[in-house]
Design a protein around this motif. Structure first.
Motif, PDB file in Angstrom:
ATOM      1  N   MET A 158       1.055  -1.599   0.070  1.00 23.19           N
ATOM      2  CA  MET A 158       0.515   0.079  -0.043  1.00 23.19           C
ATOM      3  C   MET A 158       0.859   1.158  -0.208  1.00 23.19           C
ATOM      4  O   MET A 158       1.887   0.805   0.652  1.00 23.19           O
TER       5      MET A 158
ATOM      6  N   GLY B 231      -4.589  -3.945  -6.980  1.00 26.92           N
ATOM      7  CA  GLY B 231      -5.221  -3.213  -6.465  1.00 26.92           C
ATOM      8  C   GLY B 231      -4.536  -2.131  -6.532  1.00 26.92           C
ATOM      9  O   GLY B 231      -3.539  -2.247  -7.465  1.00 26.92           O
ATOM     10  N   GLY B 232      -4.523  -1.043  -6.334  1.00 25.58           N
ATOM     11  CA  GLY B 232      -4.027  -0.024  -5.888  1.00 25.58           C
ATOM     12  C   GLY B 232      -2.356  -0.373  -6.356  1.00 25.58           C
ATOM     13  O   GLY B 232      -1.612   0.670  -6.207  1.00 25.58           O
ATOM     14  N   SER B 233      -1.990  -0.980  -4.889  1.00 25.05           N
ATOM     15  CA  SER B 233      -0.568  -1.165  -4.714  1.00 25.05           C
ATOM     16  C   SER B 233      -0.065  -1.390  -5.729  1.00 25.05           C
ATOM     17  O   SER B 233       0.925  -1.014  -5.646  1.00 25.05           O
TER      18      SER B 233
ATOM     19  N   THR C 252      -8.046  -5.907  -9.977  1.00 26.85           N
ATOM     20  CA  THR C 252      -8.713  -6.519  -9.050  1.00 26.85           C
ATOM     21  C   THR C 252      -9.451  -6.612  -8.112  1.00 26.85           C
ATOM     22  O   THR C 252     -10.158  -7.024  -7.470  1.00 26.85           O
TER      23      THR C 252
ATOM     24  N   THR D  37      -5.674   6.217 -14.315  1.00 25.27           N
ATOM     25  CA  THR D  37      -5.136   7.683 -14.307  1.00 25.27           C
ATOM     26  C   THR D  37      -3.331   8.076 -14.776  1.00 25.27           C
ATOM     27  O   THR D  37      -2.552   7.165 -14.279  1.00 25.27           O
TER      28      THR D  37
ATOM     29  N   ILE E 188      -1.301   9.527 -11.736  1.00 26.32           N
ATOM     30  CA  ILE E 188      -1.362  10.062 -10.751  1.00 26.32           C
ATOM     31  C   ILE E 188      -0.614   9.024 -10.305  1.00 26.32           C
ATOM     32  O   ILE E 188      -0.961   7.312 -10.126  1.00 26.32           O
TER      33      ILE E 188
ATOM     34  N   THR F 149     -12.530 -10.695 -10.218  1.00 24.10           N
ATOM     35  CA  THR F 149     -12.756  -9.945  -8.693  1.00 24.10           C
ATOM     36  C   THR F 149     -13.191 -10.691  -8.371  1.00 24.10           C
ATOM     37  O   THR F 149     -14.520 -10.453  -6.927  1.00 24.10           O
TER      38      THR F 149
ATOM     39  N   LEU G 153     -12.708 -10.923  -4.418  1.00 26.87           N
ATOM     40  CA  LEU G 153     -12.327  -9.620  -3.379  1.00 26.87           C
ATOM     41  C   LEU G 153     -13.594 -10.024  -2.524  1.00 26.87           C
ATOM     42  O   LEU G 153     -14.698 -10.063  -2.859  1.00 26.87           O
TER      43      LEU G 153
ATOM     44  N   HIS H  70     -14.279   9.201  -6.599  1.00 26.97           N
ATOM     45  CA  HIS H  70     -13.674   9.862  -7.620  1.00 26.97           C
ATOM     46  C   HIS H  70     -14.743  10.514  -8.190  1.00 26.97           C
ATOM     47  O   HIS H  70     -14.486  11.833  -8.729  1.00 26.97           O
TER      48      HIS H  70
ATOM     49  N   LEU I  98     -11.369  10.194 -12.308  1.00 27.76           N
ATOM     50  CA  LEU I  98     -10.324  10.901 -11.508  1.00 27.76           C
ATOM     51  C   LEU I  98      -8.899  11.225 -12.546  1.00 27.76           C
ATOM     52  O   LEU I  98      -8.351  12.080 -11.493  1.00 27.76           O
TER      53      LEU I  98
ATOM     54  N   HIS J 107      -6.467   3.069   3.610  1.00 30.94           N
ATOM     55  CA  HIS J 107      -6.845   4.297   2.838  1.00 30.94           C
ATOM     56  C   HIS J 107      -8.494   3.745   1.492  1.00 30.94           C
ATOM     57  O   HIS J 107      -9.235   5.042   2.015  1.00 30.94           O
TER      58      HIS J 107
HETATM   59  P1  NAD Z   1      -4.776  -2.868  -2.525  1.00 32.77           P
HETATM   60  O1  NAD Z   1      -4.292  -3.268  -3.404  1.00 32.77           O
HETATM   61  O2  NAD Z   1      -3.921  -2.433  -1.476  1.00 32.77           O
HETATM   62  O3  NAD Z   1      -5.597  -4.085  -2.082  1.00 32.77           O
HETATM   63  C1  NAD Z   1      -6.329  -4.680  -0.964  1.00 32.77           C
HETATM   64  C2  NAD Z   1      -6.193  -6.119  -0.786  1.00 32.77           C
HETATM   65  O4  NAD Z   1      -7.024  -6.358  -1.171  1.00 32.77           O
HETATM   66  C3  NAD Z   1      -4.586  -6.660  -0.691  1.00 32.77           C
HETATM   67  O5  NAD Z   1      -4.206  -7.669  -0.117  1.00 32.77           O
HETATM   68  C4  NAD Z   1      -4.757  -7.325  -2.581  1.00 32.77           C
HETATM   69  O6  NAD Z   1      -3.737  -8.432  -2.173  1.00 32.77           O
HETATM   70  C5  NAD Z   1      -5.754  -8.134  -2.218  1.00 32.77           C
HETATM   71  N1  NAD Z   1      -7.004  -8.152  -3.165  1.00 32.77           N
HETATM   72  C6  NAD Z   1      -6.870  -6.880  -4.347  1.00 32.77           C
HETATM   73  N2  NAD Z   1      -7.960  -7.671  -5.182  1.00 32.77           N
HETATM   74  C7  NAD Z   1      -7.657  -8.749  -4.888  1.00 32.77           C
HETATM   75  C8  NAD Z   1      -9.314 -10.073  -5.134  1.00 32.77           C
HETATM   76  N3  NAD Z   1      -9.416 -10.184  -6.467  1.00 32.77           N
HETATM   77  N4  NAD Z   1      -9.427 -11.010  -4.799  1.00 32.77           N
HETATM   78  C9  NAD Z   1      -8.933 -10.986  -3.487  1.00 32.77           C
HETATM   79  N5  NAD Z   1      -7.620  -9.879  -3.074  1.00 32.77           N
HETATM   80  C10 NAD Z   1      -7.548  -9.104  -3.585  1.00 32.77           C
HETATM   81  O7  NAD Z   1      -5.880  -2.093  -2.103  1.00 32.77           O
HETATM   82  P2  NAD Z   1      -6.444  -1.176  -3.062  1.00 32.77           P
HETATM   83  O8  NAD Z   1      -7.746   0.118  -2.430  1.00 32.77           O
HETATM   84  O9  NAD Z   1      -7.431  -1.369  -4.686  1.00 32.77           O
HETATM   85  O10 NAD Z   1      -5.661   0.212  -3.743  1.00 32.77           O
HETATM   86  C11 NAD Z   1      -5.348   0.939  -2.581  1.00 32.77           C
HETATM   87  C12 NAD Z   1      -4.149   2.176  -3.057  1.00 32.77           C
HETATM   88  O11 NAD Z   1      -4.213   2.042  -4.228  1.00 32.77           O
HETATM   89  C13 NAD Z   1      -3.682   3.432  -2.327  1.00 32.77           C
HETATM   90  O12 NAD Z   1      -2.240   2.835  -2.275  1.00 32.77           O
HETATM   91  C14 NAD Z   1      -4.211   4.674  -2.810  1.00 32.77           C
HETATM   92  O13 NAD Z   1      -3.176   5.217  -2.444  1.00 32.77           O
HETATM   93  C15 NAD Z   1      -3.959   3.961  -4.201  1.00 32.77           C
HETATM   94  N6  NAD Z   1      -4.088   4.143  -5.302  1.00 32.77           N
HETATM   95  C16 NAD Z   1      -4.029   5.155  -6.382  1.00 32.77           C
HETATM   96  C17 NAD Z   1      -4.443   5.814  -7.596  1.00 32.77           C
HETATM   97  C18 NAD Z   1      -3.907   6.891  -8.014  1.00 32.77           C
HETATM   98  O14 NAD Z   1      -4.831   7.505  -9.079  1.00 32.77           O
HETATM   99  N7  NAD Z   1      -2.761   6.830  -8.224  1.00 32.77           N
HETATM  100  C19 NAD Z   1      -6.403   5.743  -7.130  1.00 32.77           C
HETATM  101  C20 NAD Z   1      -6.490   5.081  -6.354  1.00 32.77           C
HETATM  102  C21 NAD Z   1      -5.485   3.940  -5.510  1.00 32.77           C
END
Ligand code: NAD
Length: 354
Positions: free
Chosen positions: A67, A94-96, A117, A125, A127, A156, A159, A174, A230, A252
């Motif tokens: 993250m 995901g976003g990470s 996912t 984005t 960003i 997905t 999730l 967003h 976004l 987040h």
């Molecule tokens: P994440 O990517 O950290 O995922 C959260 C958890 O869910 C992780 O453990 C991941 O392995 C798990 N996971 C993801 N998809 C899964 C699935 N389909 N099945 C089971 N488990 C799954 O969380 P997030 O909310 O997607 O992303 C957050 C991060 O993204 C933050 O760092 C945030 O700042 C960034 N972000 C950036 C932007 C941008 O435009 N730059 C936009 C939105 C978020």
């Protein structure tokens, strides 16, 4: 029509079910032959599946994404990029995971394929937010925009419901802020209403049945539309508050889920057209209370306190939120923001924050 400026973003989108199988063809289409596949540790299995599908076109898997894109993790991934001779990255998750792909692209300009996912929307984005020693620095540059987004609804289905709803509300945030952005434009505004209208009912259906493919498909499409918004316009108070709270250690997506109704209530009188459109998309009479009711019905955390925030941090968060504020329809005042944070801390509901 009010005057506007619109910058289209150059990205190819492949949307469907079972589309992960198209990954090798998409990589070849980019002229790449050796992709490093990125994921968080929890999604290593999915990343390995993608790597297997790529066969000789996979340079390997780096499954340490975290993250908020810590620069130390990026440095470790950069070692693998060089050691394995990668000519591209595939970010699965995901976003990470997608943030890590963007951080590598920032440093190398390697092409990226994002396979999202969650519903966070980062894939759409230009960003990138990176953290170093607890400080998060965000920048906007086309260099980090993925070349291809490959949406596979199948990915997905796993999730978990809790992450699904907080991630979905993160996406809706967003769209809502795109409607009252200082640089709002008609393309983003059309997408917002469609996205909110699809995501609201889809999240409710997914809570009942997480394997509901039609609802998952609507939610993922909505997430793309929200992420696109976004990417197209600047964000306002809600994103500023979530940025500040993230810096204090709050998670987040759940923070977005808690804060959205309060930020909307703050802007209610200053952005009446945006609020009408949000309410219309949700099928309710009032945007803020409608979003609050949706979040509560989906079982999201009820307050900032429930996310682990300490009451003693409210004043500090208010100070940070009013310093260097993002453009916002309603004037930002220390007292108003303090009241907003206080109501969100105790989960009093947006009607009680004034
Ligand atoms: P994440 O990517 O950290 O995922 C959260 C958890 O869910 C992780 O453990 C991941 O392995 C798990 N996971 C993801 N998809 C899964 C699935 N389909 N099945 C089971 N488990 C799954 O969380 P997030 O909310 O997607 O992303 C957050 C991060 O993204 C933050 O760092 C945030 O700042 C960034 N972000 C950036 C932007 C941008 O435009 N730059 C936009 C939105 C978020």
């Amino acid at each position: 029509m009010t005057p506007f400026t619109y910058d289209a973003l150059p990205v190819r989108v492949v949307f469907g079910s079972g589309t992960l199988r198209q990954l090798p063809a998409e990589l070849a289409r980019l002229g790449c032959r050796r992709a490093l596949v990125l994921s968080t540790p929890e999604q290593r299995g999915t990343a390995e599946r993608a790597s297997t599908l790529l066969g000789a076109a996979s340079a390997g898997v780096f499954a340490e994404a975290a993250m908020h894109t810590p620069v130390a993790v990026t440095a470790a991934a950069m070692n693998d990029v060089e050691r394995l001779g990668a000519d591209s990255v595939v970010s699965v998750g995901g976003g990470s995971a997608i943030g890590l792909g963007k951080a590598i692209a920032l440093r190398t300009d390697l092409p990226q394929i994002a396979v999202p996912t969650t519903y966070a929307g980062s894939e759409a984005t230009p960003i990138l937010g990176e953290t170093d020693g607890g400080e998060k620095v965000t920048q906007r540059t086309l260099r980090v925009l993925p070349e291809v987004i490959l949406y596979d609804v199948e990915l997905t289905l796993t999730l978990p419901p809790g992450l699904t709803v907080t991630s979905g509300l993160n996406a809706i945030a967003h769209a809502v802020e795109a409607l009252y952005a200082a640089d709002a434009n008609p393309v983003a505004s059309v997408l917002t209403e469609q996205a909110i209208g699809l995501l609201g009912p889809a999240l409710t259906a997914i809570i009942q049945d997480p394997s509901d493919k039609a609802a998952r498909s609507d939610a993922l499409y909505g997430a793309w539309a929200c992420g696109t918004c976004l990417g197209l316009v600047g964000m306002s108070l809600h994103h500023k508050l979530c940025h500040v709270l993230g810096g204090l250690g709050l998670p987040h997506a759940p923070t977005h889920a808690v804060m959205l109704p309060y930020a909307v209530a703050y802007n209610d009188a200053a952005a009446p057209d945006a609020m009408r459109r949000v309410a219309r998309a949700l099928g309710v009479s009032d945007a803020a209370t409608g979003l609050f009711a949706l979040a509560r019905s989906l079982g999201t955390p009820p307050s900032l306190a429930a996310l682990g925030m300490h009451a003693g941090d409210i004043g500090r968060a208010a100070d940070l939120a009013v310093s260097n504020p993002y453009p916002n329809p309603a004037p930002i005042t220390r007292e108003g923001i303090r009241n907003l944070l206080d109501a969100a801390f105790y989960g009093r509901g947006p009607a009680q924050q004034h």
